[in-house]
Design an enzyme around this catalytic site. Structure first.
Site, PDB file in Angstrom:
ATOM      1  N   HIS A 106      -3.603 -42.542  21.665  1.00 20.53           N
ATOM      2  CA  HIS A 106      -2.365 -43.079  21.087  1.00 20.53           C
ATOM      3  C   HIS A 106      -1.789 -42.122  20.037  1.00 20.53           C
ATOM      4  O   HIS A 106      -0.580 -41.846  20.017  1.00 20.53           O
ATOM      5  CB  HIS A 106      -2.650 -44.442  20.454  1.00 20.53           C
ATOM      6  CG  HIS A 106      -1.464 -45.051  19.771  1.00 20.53           C
ATOM      7  ND1 HIS A 106      -0.415 -45.636  20.458  1.00 20.53           N
ATOM      8  CD2 HIS A 106      -1.151 -45.153  18.448  1.00 20.53           C
ATOM      9  CE1 HIS A 106       0.489 -46.061  19.597  1.00 20.53           C
ATOM     10  NE2 HIS A 106       0.064 -45.790  18.368  1.00 20.53           N
ATOM     11  N   GLU A 152      -3.316 -44.194  28.051  1.00 20.49           N
ATOM     12  CA  GLU A 152      -3.316 -45.393  27.208  1.00 20.49           C
ATOM     13  C   GLU A 152      -3.306 -46.666  28.046  1.00 20.49           C
ATOM     14  O   GLU A 152      -4.024 -47.622  27.753  1.00 20.49           O
ATOM     15  CB  GLU A 152      -2.070 -45.379  26.318  1.00 20.49           C
ATOM     16  CG  GLU A 152      -2.339 -45.153  24.858  1.00 20.49           C
ATOM     17  CD  GLU A 152      -1.100 -45.409  24.038  1.00 20.49           C
ATOM     18  OE1 GLU A 152      -1.262 -45.909  22.923  1.00 20.49           O
ATOM     19  OE2 GLU A 152       0.019 -45.133  24.502  1.00 20.49           O
ATOM     20  N   ASN A 204     -27.779 -21.316  32.859  1.00 15.92           N
ATOM     21  CA  ASN A 204     -29.047 -20.882  33.444  1.00 15.92           C
ATOM     22  C   ASN A 204     -30.143 -21.909  33.221  1.00 15.92           C
ATOM     23  O   ASN A 204     -30.993 -22.129  34.092  1.00 15.92           O
ATOM     24  CB  ASN A 204     -29.466 -19.538  32.851  1.00 15.92           C
ATOM     25  CG  ASN A 204     -28.832 -18.365  33.576  1.00 15.92           C
ATOM     26  OD1 ASN A 204     -28.153 -18.541  34.573  1.00 15.92           O
ATOM     27  ND2 ASN A 204     -29.029 -17.173  33.054  1.00 15.92           N
TER      28      ASN A 204
END
Length: 669
Positions: free
Chosen positions: A45, A67, A405
């Protein structure tokens, strides 16, 4: 109204909210709680309002649709599912792309229609029965939200129409002491204009203006609400100051978007007292008013000035020693102390918590686990450890390679872990801590560890080392073969690994920053990669040594000990000079031979000055002509003309104006 002047503030806040959205979605995935949903909703918002105000319509539209979906999650019209979480993550990635393009002035280059359509499929779709209900005795989520919203609105409205400040008895005593020392207590009521943009920025500037003359001790609404723009356009501050009311009033009125200011002086007798309980009103000095966002380039310029001051201090010390003046030496000592204090404070101002880098890795690990079908818990420790901003910007990529990794090569699939009597979910610990003038960052996993046989096999296939040498190498050195360009133990090329690019990038980048990388591993139990990084790249402590007519600087972080050796203590072993040190036989190098320095005196000396250097876990001795002193030096680049020179990390300017080269100890030793 011209909003361009607020652009930098908007970008800073935008990136903060994007990180909050990432963190919130990660938390929501593991804990579908109303509080977490509200936190995400609030960030979306706020971002929507700020982007709409600035005229960035694509970002405003996307956050508006987010929203809508979050609103349905909050009202429990929709359950929290992995599909919804993935779509929200995709939306956040798109927002990050928009933010990057906005910074380049090209927001229109990104197409948001696809992600809008995906979000609308849920936010505009049919109501789905929720997978969890509100606890018994509590209102339904939607009704509860409406009820809380109306209550908050009522309180908000009352504060807007009738702003008051009341003090606790403890606060009254604090004010009483301040008044006794000549301070005056004021209530300052401020009204912003109706169409004020970025109200929090206006509030910050008002705080900064007030702090020129005194300190803020209370506010209504609370400090947090003011910072989060949770107020209409009026607020009241209780301040302690020494100036007249009109000084405060004129200072605040000079700030843009301020409509009116009312300053009222109070006495201890008419001070409003709250005797029952203390409301959260942000007692004490304002945190936000004491935090200033500064462009990193300004800090770089300041550091360059301090660096020049350090060089000038060295020249002053040299002049003081030549003239042998007591008064001059006293001044030089004082300037030296002040310069060191200034240097330390500027270095601290450049320090940033390493958490700013670490905070993006939970999302990285989460996405990799989804892609590889693995389960991994990432634990972060020491995020508050501080590192120079320049280094912070550089270590992100090496850590990304290491973590990828660890997830891909280190952690086994769940079924394989269960067969090995391990928990189904693997664990990676990312840790940072300070050790002397270095920051240590470690990435540890409880996976299968490095396969020494596979590493040897790949090294032989790629002709990286001959079989005889390989057989004599300890495991630690074998692990370091993985840092060579093109090395990979992956059986097939995937989007994650197998192209032989990664660990060589890590080593190259870390060493370019003046750091080191070390690997430890135990088969079946896991492995740890350790990065040792300097606190700062700007100013370092060195040991100054002389060879012939040349002066060199050795970074003190590598110096283990300084010793003297007689000729009898130096032995030849297979054409290599060796000596005993702490019960071990170490190689001895003549530094002038490595650097091709003419006129070195040490071959004719009976007693040799030796600097014992520690590079990783390896100890070596370097013979120099003479030891001069320890000195803080400013690292200067050799420039594009000279480029990279073997064994040399940079240069510095000495007190007498001469140039001394700074040795690259990793290359020398």
């Amino acid at each position: 109204m011209d909003v361009s002047k607020y652009f930098s503030v908007f970008m800073d806040e935008c990136r903060e909210h994007l990180q909050l959205l990432n963190d919130g979605l990660l938390e929501l995935e593991n804990n579908p709680d109303d509080t977490v949903i509200f936190k995400i909703f609030r960030s979306a918002h706020t971002l929507k309002g700020a982007s709409a105000t600035m005229g960035f319509n694509k970002m405003a539209k996307l956050t508006h649709v987010m929203e809508d979906l979050l609103s349905r999650l909050r009202s429990k019209e929709l359950p929290v599912t992995s599909e919804i979480i993935n779509i929200l993550f995709e939306a956040v990635d798109t927002l990050e792309g928009l933010a990057n393009r906005i910074a380049e002035g090209q927001e229109e280059d990104i197409d948001i229609s696809g992600i809008i359509q995906s979000l609308n499929r849920f936010s505009l779709g049919e109501v789905i029965k929720p997978v969890y209900q509100a606890p018994e005795g509590k209102a339904d989520g939607a009704d509860s939200n409406r009820e809380n919203s109306s209550q908050s609105k009522a309180v908000f409205d009352r504060r807007s129409t009738n702003l008051q400040l009341r003090y606790l008895e403890s606060e009254r005593e604090q004010i009483k002491k301040a008044v006794a020392e000549g301070m005056r207590i004021y209530h300052v009521e401020v009204s912003l204009v109706e169409d004020c943009l970025l109200k929090s920025a206006r509030v910050f500037m008002i705080f900064k203006e007030i702090n020129k003359h005194g300190s803020i001790i209370k506010s209504n609404p609370s400090m947090k609400n003011l910072e989060d723009e949770q107020f209409d356009r009026r607020f009241i501050l209780g301040i302690l100051a020494t100036v007249e009311p009109d000084v405060i009033s004129k200072g605040i009125m000079s700030i843009g978007d301020v409509e009116s200011v009312k300053v009222e002086e109070l006495t201890l007798e008419n001070l409003p007292i709250e005797k029952r309980f203390q409301v959260d009103s942000g007692v004490g000095r304002v945190t936000a008013a004491q935090t200033v966002r500064v462009d990193i380039r300004k800090l770089d310029d300041l550091m360059n000035l301090v660096a020049e001051l350090v060089i000038s201090r060295s020249r002053l010390e040299a002049l003081g020693a030549q003239l042998d003046s007591k008064q001059l030496n006293e001044v030089v000592e004082q300037v030296g102390r002040l310069t060191l204090d200034l240097r330390d404070n500027v270095l601290k101002a450049r320090m940033v918590p390493i958490e700013t880098v670490f905070s993006r890795f939970p999302r990285l690990v989460r996405d990799l686990c989804k892609e590889l079908g693995k389960e991994v818990e990432l634990e972060i420790q020491g995020g508050e450890t501080e590192l120079d901003r320049t280094l912070i910007d550089e270590i992100g990529d090496p850590l990304v390679h290491i973590l990828r990794n660890a997830v891909d090569h280190g952690i086994e699939p769940p079924e394989e872990r269960l067969k090995a009597n391990k928990p189904r979910k693997g664990k990676i610990v990312l840790r940072a801590y300070q050790e002397g003038n270095s920051v240590i960052v470690t990435v540890s996993d409880d996976g299968k560890g490095f396969d020494v046989k596979k590493v040897k096999q790949q090294a032989l296939q790629r002709n990286l080392v001959d079989p005889e040498t390989l057989e004599q190498m300890p495991d630690e050195q074998i692990f370091e073969l993985t840092f060579l360009p093109g090395f990979s133990t992956a059986e097939k090329v995937t989007d994650v690994s197998g192209r032989g690019v990664g660990m060589d990038v890590v080593k190259t980048k870390v060493e370019s920053l003046g750091g080191m990388v070390k690997i430890t591993s135990e088969a079946g139990k896991g492995s740890t990669l350790e990065l040792q990084l300097p606190l700062t790249l700007a100013i370092i402590q060195t040991l100054m040594v002389q060879l012939g007519n040349e002066i060199y600087a050795i970074p003190s972080s590598y110096v283990e000990q300084i010793i003297s050796l007689s000729d009898a203590e130096v032995k030849m072993v297979r054409s290599q000079e060796m000596f005993m040190f702490r019960g071990s036989i170490l190689p001895l190098f003549r530094l002038q031979n490595i650097l091709d320095t003419p006129n070195a005196k040490n071959p004719q000396l009976d007693e040799l000055d030796v600097v014992v250097l520690k590079v990783g876990e390896r100890l070596v001795g370097c013979v120099v002509d003479s030891l001069l002193r320890q000195q803080d030096v400013v690292i200067k680049s050799l420039g594009k003309y000279l480029g990279t020179i073997k064994n040399i990390a940079g240069a510095t300017i000495l007190g007498d104006g001469r140039v001394a080269l700074i040795l690259d100890i990793r290359a020398v030793a």
